[in-house]
Write a protein that holds these residues in place. Structure first.
Motif, PDB file in Angstrom:
ATOM      1  N   GLU A  44       0.856  -1.185   0.000  1.00  0.00           N
ATOM      2  CA  GLU A  44       0.000   0.000   0.000  1.00  0.00           C
ATOM      3  C   GLU A  44       0.891   1.233   0.000  1.00  0.00           C
ATOM      4  N   VAL A  45       0.622   2.168  -0.910  1.00  0.00           N
ATOM      5  CA  VAL A  45       1.366   3.422  -0.926  1.00  0.00           C
ATOM      6  C   VAL A  45       0.375   4.578  -0.877  1.00  0.00           C
ATOM      7  N   LEU A  46       0.796   5.673  -0.290  1.00  0.00           N
ATOM      8  CA  LEU A  46       0.007   6.897  -0.223  1.00  0.00           C
ATOM      9  C   LEU A  46       0.738   7.976  -1.009  1.00  0.00           C
ATOM     10  N   VAL A  47       0.081   8.465  -2.056  1.00  0.00           N
ATOM     11  CA  VAL A  47       0.684   9.460  -2.930  1.00  0.00           C
ATOM     12  C   VAL A  47       0.154  10.839  -2.525  1.00  0.00           C
ATOM     13  N   PRO A  48       1.007  11.820  -2.265  1.00  0.00           N
ATOM     14  CA  PRO A  48       0.527  13.157  -1.874  1.00  0.00           C
ATOM     15  C   PRO A  48      -0.149  13.879  -3.034  1.00  0.00           C
ATOM     16  N   ALA A  49      -1.025  14.816  -2.703  1.00  0.00           N
ATOM     17  CA  ALA A  49      -1.809  15.522  -3.714  1.00  0.00           C
ATOM     18  C   ALA A  49      -0.936  16.242  -4.725  1.00  0.00           C
ATOM     19  N   SER A  50       0.213  16.757  -4.290  1.00  0.00           N
ATOM     20  CA  SER A  50       1.073  17.506  -5.199  1.00  0.00           C
ATOM     21  C   SER A  50       1.552  16.660  -6.369  1.00  0.00           C
ATOM     22  N   GLN A  51       1.456  15.347  -6.242  1.00  0.00           N
ATOM     23  CA  GLN A  51       1.944  14.437  -7.273  1.00  0.00           C
ATOM     24  C   GLN A  51       0.853  14.020  -8.250  1.00  0.00           C
ATOM     25  N   PHE A  52      -0.434  14.170  -7.876  1.00  0.00           N
ATOM     26  CA  PHE A  52      -1.473  13.627  -8.751  1.00  0.00           C
ATOM     27  C   PHE A  52      -2.688  14.534  -8.930  1.00  0.00           C
ATOM     28  N   LEU A  53      -2.806  15.630  -8.205  1.00  0.00           N
ATOM     29  CA  LEU A  53      -4.066  16.370  -8.209  1.00  0.00           C
ATOM     30  C   LEU A  53      -3.850  17.872  -8.267  1.00  0.00           C
ATOM     31  N   ARG A  54      -4.784  18.549  -8.978  1.00  0.00           N
ATOM     32  CA  ARG A  54      -4.842  20.013  -8.989  1.00  0.00           C
ATOM     33  C   ARG A  54      -6.301  20.430  -8.844  1.00  0.00           C
ATOM     34  N   VAL A  55      -6.586  21.294  -7.876  1.00  0.00           N
ATOM     35  CA  VAL A  55      -7.948  21.797  -7.672  1.00  0.00           C
ATOM     36  C   VAL A  55      -8.205  22.926  -8.665  1.00  0.00           C
ATOM     37  N   LEU A  56      -9.246  22.759  -9.496  1.00  0.00           N
ATOM     38  CA  LEU A  56      -9.578  23.747 -10.518  1.00  0.00           C
ATOM     39  C   LEU A  56     -10.556  24.799 -10.029  1.00  0.00           C
ATOM     40  N   GLY A  57     -11.308  24.499  -8.974  1.00  0.00           N
ATOM     41  CA  GLY A  57     -12.243  25.484  -8.440  1.00  0.00           C
ATOM     42  C   GLY A  57     -13.396  24.826  -7.713  1.00  0.00           C
ATOM     43  N   THR A  58     -13.989  25.560  -6.776  1.00  0.00           N
ATOM     44  CA  THR A  58     -15.172  25.121  -6.053  1.00  0.00           C
ATOM     45  C   THR A  58     -16.326  26.059  -6.382  1.00  0.00           C
ATOM     46  N   TYR A  59     -17.495  25.478  -6.673  1.00  0.00           N
ATOM     47  CA  TYR A  59     -18.655  26.269  -7.092  1.00  0.00           C
ATOM     48  C   TYR A  59     -19.895  25.765  -6.358  1.00  0.00           C
ATOM     49  N   SER A  60     -20.867  26.642  -6.168  1.00  0.00           N
ATOM     50  CA  SER A  60     -22.119  26.256  -5.519  1.00  0.00           C
ATOM     51  C   SER A  60     -23.242  27.114  -6.080  1.00  0.00           C
ATOM     52  N   GLY A  61     -24.437  26.950  -5.517  1.00  0.00           N
ATOM     53  CA  GLY A  61     -25.590  27.706  -5.989  1.00  0.00           C
ATOM     54  C   GLY A  61     -26.399  26.972  -7.032  1.00  0.00           C
ATOM     55  N   TYR A  62     -26.196  25.657  -7.174  1.00  0.00           N
ATOM     56  CA  TYR A  62     -26.954  24.884  -8.157  1.00  0.00           C
ATOM     57  C   TYR A  62     -28.355  24.534  -7.649  1.00  0.00           C
ATOM     58  N   THR A  63     -28.526  24.482  -6.353  1.00  0.00           N
ATOM     59  CA  THR A  63     -29.831  24.231  -5.745  1.00  0.00           C
ATOM     60  C   THR A  63     -29.966  25.122  -4.519  1.00  0.00           C
ATOM     61  N   ASP A  64     -31.181  25.176  -3.980  1.00  0.00           N
ATOM     62  CA  ASP A  64     -31.397  25.879  -2.718  1.00  0.00           C
ATOM     63  C   ASP A  64     -32.429  25.122  -1.899  1.00  0.00           C
ATOM     64  N   ALA A  65     -32.853  25.709  -0.809  1.00  0.00           N
ATOM     65  CA  ALA A  65     -33.734  25.003   0.125  1.00  0.00           C
ATOM     66  C   ALA A  65     -35.042  24.568  -0.518  1.00  0.00           C
ATOM     67  N   SER A  66     -35.556  25.316  -1.492  1.00  0.00           N
ATOM     68  CA  SER A  66     -36.831  24.961  -2.108  1.00  0.00           C
ATOM     69  C   SER A  66     -36.727  23.716  -2.982  1.00  0.00           C
ATOM     70  N   ASP A  67     -35.519  23.302  -3.358  1.00  0.00           N
ATOM     71  CA  ASP A  67     -35.340  22.100  -4.165  1.00  0.00           C
ATOM     72  C   ASP A  67     -35.264  20.830  -3.329  1.00  0.00           C
ATOM     73  N   ALA A  68     -35.050  20.962  -2.044  1.00  0.00           N
ATOM     74  CA  ALA A  68     -34.832  19.791  -1.191  1.00  0.00           C
ATOM     75  C   ALA A  68     -36.153  19.100  -0.857  1.00  0.00           C
ATOM     76  N   PRO A  69     -36.144  17.766  -0.751  1.00  0.00           N
ATOM     77  CA  PRO A  69     -37.355  17.037  -0.347  1.00  0.00           C
ATOM     78  C   PRO A  69     -37.544  17.027   1.165  1.00  0.00           C
ATOM     79  N   PHE A  70     -36.834  17.873   1.879  1.00  0.00           N
ATOM     80  CA  PHE A  70     -36.911  17.947   3.334  1.00  0.00           C
ATOM     81  C   PHE A  70     -36.726  19.398   3.749  1.00  0.00           C
ATOM     82  N   VAL A  71     -37.060  19.689   4.987  1.00  0.00           N
ATOM     83  CA  VAL A  71     -36.735  20.981   5.588  1.00  0.00           C
ATOM     84  C   VAL A  71     -36.161  20.714   6.968  1.00  0.00           C
ATOM     85  N   GLU A  72     -35.364  21.663   7.451  1.00  0.00           N
ATOM     86  CA  GLU A  72     -34.724  21.523   8.745  1.00  0.00           C
ATOM     87  C   GLU A  72     -35.448  22.379   9.787  1.00  0.00           C
ATOM     88  N   ILE A  73     -35.449  21.892  11.016  1.00  0.00           N
ATOM     89  CA  ILE A  73     -35.961  22.642  12.151  1.00  0.00           C
ATOM     90  C   ILE A  73     -34.828  22.670  13.184  1.00  0.00           C
TER      91      ILE A  73
END
Length: 421
Positions: A44-73
């Motif tokens: 088993e080997v563990l490869v660090p992120a610098s060797q295999f991965l690059r984060v291109l960006g994080t995005y949100s806003g595709y859904t909101d509370a009205s799209d969920a089949p539940f609500v929180e209290i």
């Protein structure tokens, strides 16, 4: 030979959709497949992120509370407050019953005291004793745009609540949810309130918790409306009809937090996703642990498993998970489009479960993708890490934050020379 069969199958799957196949694992089951004088050794080997991965960006806003089949209290759950708001559809315009002279239908009837049944996801709720309150909503609201502060935000017009969190009128009922009890509670709603709720102009009800530190996921509401026909022949007849919750809104504050610097987000009520560029064409040691040797590509070993190991970061303001959510890796063919990049096929073998507080890491299995990439350099390298519900629905209210330096865990079997006595 098992490896040859698996290789052709994985390449075919990868070229079509890079879809995972978890029914077979590319491992050997005995020494007979190795040349004389060698024995299988699994590493088993563990490869660090610098060797295999690059984060291109994080995005949100595709859904909101009205799209969920539940609500929180929630009532001050780590700073989070949340109320459930709903209207009811399908009140009867007539009632049918069997009388002394056969079946009859009356268009006039009287509402009696009725039961409102609320169902909860017990695995996504806190477990203390909670008193829940049902209030008549005192102002109209828009289900698609209502927030903690606003009852409507449409056509450029923002209309605030008189009382943040939904303006409450008369208290209609209370009920207690006990730890370890059933997944539903029943409120007894007075007859006058049921009659008011049946009006098409009624703004519905608001449900809140009175227990500080509580948070519950409400998944369903049914009003079991009891009615009595006004006919003199049916004075002793009571009919129960089910009226389902219609338009709903989840009101909460504060808003969903952004990930801290150096972390990325996945899931939550806004369905955040993170685009990644992943290079699984890695070199691994060509000998057993402790020996000195060179490296070989993944295409030259018996690949048992490869997983993207994500390391969680604390989420503030009560937005961490309750229960579990699925995590998947999807192919992205046009990563340069950023937040508008379309999602392709799922390439992770099976949904990885993300737990709140149970584990600080979560592993997303990408064995088939890694094996196919090792033998085909033309496969896509851009992917989206997502947490998805059904259709256009958030998988959870809580969001997951992860460090931007995950690990690639590779388990493989190599041919090692036997040590002579």
């Amino acid at each position: 030979m098992q490896r040859r069969i698996l290789l052709s199958g994985l390449i075919a799957a990868a070229l079509s959709a890079v879809a995972a196949c978890s029914d077979e694992t590319p491992t050997l089951s005995g020494d007979e497949a190795f040349p004389p004088g060698t024995t299988p050794v699994t590493r088993e080997v563990l490869v660090p992120a610098s060797q295999f991965l690059r984060v291109l960006g994080t995005y949100s806003g595709y859904t909101d509370a009205s799209d969920a089949p539940f609500v929180e209290i929630a009532e001050n759950y780590e700073g989070l407050y949340a109320h459930a708001l709903t209207r009811f559809n399908g009140f009867p315009t007539s009632v049918t019953y069997r009388g002394a002279n056969g079946q009859r239908t009356d268009s006039t009837f009287t509402y009696l005291a009725s039961n409102l049944v609320a169902r909860f996801d017990t695995l996504a709720s806190t477990r203390e004793r909670v008193t829940l309150s049902v209030y008549a909503a005192a102002e109209s609201w828009d289900p698609g745009s209502a927030t903690w502060e606003l009852r409507a935000d449409t056509n450029g017009v923002r209309t605030p609540w008189r009382e943040p969190g939904g303006t409450r009128g008369a208290l209609l009922a209370q009920a207690v949810r006990s730890p370890g009890g059933p997944d539903s509670v029943v409120f007894s709603i007075p007859a006058a309130a049921v009659r008011a709720l049946s009006d098409s102009l009624s703004p519905g009800v608001i449900i809140t918790s009175t227990a500080p530190g509580s948070r519950l996921r409400l998944t369903g509401l049914q009003l079991r409306a009891a009615v009595r026909p006004d006919s003199a022949a049916a004075r002793d007849t009571t009919i129960t009809t089910t009226v389902n919750s219609g338009a709903k809104a989840g009101l909460f504050t504060p808003d969903q937090p952004n990930p801290p610097a150096g972390a990325f987000a996945v899931g939550g009520i806004r369905s955040a996703r993170t685009l990644l560029e992943v290079n699984t064409r890695q070199q691994v040691p060509a000998c057993a642990s402790g020996a000195t040797c060179g490296t070989v590509p993944l295409s030259q070993v018996e690949l048992n498993s490869v997983a993207l190991v994500l390391r969680a970061v604390d989420v503030p303001n009560g937005f961490d998970l309750l229960g579990t959510v699925p995590l998947r890796l999807r192919r992205v063919s046009e990563p340069e489009l950023g937040r508008f990049a379309p999602l392709g096929a799922v390439v992770s073998e099976e949904p990885a479960a993300r737990f709140n507080g149970a584990d600080s890491t979560v592993a997303v299995s990408i064995t088939a993708l890694s094996f196919a990439s090792a033998v085909n350099a033309d496969l896509p390298t851009a992917f989206a890490l997502v947490s998805e519900g059904f259709g256009n629905a958030p998988s959870s209210f809580g969001v997951s934050f992860f460090r931007s330096d995950p690990l690639l865990r590779i388990v493989y079997t190599i041919r090692a020379r036997r040590t002579l006595p």
